[in-house]
Design a protein around this motif. Structure first.
Motif, short mmCIF file in Angstrom:
data_model
loop_
_atom_site.label_atom_id
_atom_site.label_comp_id
_atom_site.label_asym_id
_atom_site.label_seq_id
_atom_site.Cartn_x
_atom_site.Cartn_y
_atom_site.Cartn_z
N ASP A 1 0.83 -1.21 0.00
CA ASP A 1 0.00 0.00 0.00
C ASP A 1 0.86 1.26 0.00
O ASP A 1 0.59 2.22 -0.73
CB ASP A 1 -0.93 0.01 1.22
N LYS A 2 1.90 1.26 0.80
CA LYS A 2 2.80 2.41 0.88
C LYS A 2 3.54 2.61 -0.45
O LYS A 2 3.69 3.74 -0.92
CB LYS A 2 3.80 2.20 2.01
N ILE A 3 3.96 1.52 -1.05
CA ILE A 3 4.66 1.60 -2.34
C ILE A 3 3.71 2.11 -3.42
O ILE A 3 4.07 2.97 -4.23
CB ILE A 3 5.25 0.23 -2.73
N SER A 4 2.49 1.62 -3.44
CA SER A 4 1.51 2.06 -4.44
C SER A 4 1.19 3.55 -4.28
O SER A 4 1.06 4.27 -5.28
CB SER A 4 0.23 1.25 -4.31
N GLU A 5 1.09 4.01 -3.05
CA GLU A 5 0.80 5.41 -2.78
C GLU A 5 1.93 6.31 -3.29
O GLU A 5 1.69 7.33 -3.94
CB GLU A 5 0.61 5.63 -1.28
N GLN A 6 3.17 5.92 -3.02
CA GLN A 6 4.31 6.72 -3.47
C GLN A 6 4.48 6.63 -4.99
O GLN A 6 4.88 7.60 -5.63
CB GLN A 6 5.58 6.29 -2.76
N ALA A 7 4.22 5.48 -5.57
CA ALA A 7 4.35 5.31 -7.02
C ALA A 7 3.34 6.19 -7.76
O ALA A 7 3.62 6.67 -8.86
CB ALA A 7 4.16 3.85 -7.40
#
Length: 77
Positions: free
Chosen positions: A12-18
């Motif tokens: 989730d954190k990676i998707s948000e930053q991406a």
């Protein structure tokens, strides 16, 4: 129960930053980095060429002076 390494990945954190990454900004940054690196390499190459040229000129000048016997007073030769 054992937690696998896949379950520890913060998707989730990676998707948000991406989602915040801007394509053209990234392309411009990569291009600027490439041009900066090219300029840095060019400056280093010119510095090396300048050093080699200066060394060669001084070597010829010292050789010329030694050949004419002008360098004997300074202890050369």
């Amino acid at each position: 129960m054992a937690v696998t390494w896949v379950q520890r990945v913060p998707v989730d954190k990676i998707s948000e930053q991406a989602a915040q990454v801007r394509f053209w900004h990234t392309v411009a940054t990569a291009l600027a980095g490439l041009l900066w690196g090219l300029g840095w390499l060019t400056a280093k190459a010119f510095a090396l060429v300048w050093l080699a040229l200066a060394w060669a000129v001084v070597a010829v000048r010292v050789g010329w002076a030694d050949g004419r016997g002008l360098g004997r007073e300074s202890g050369a030769g």
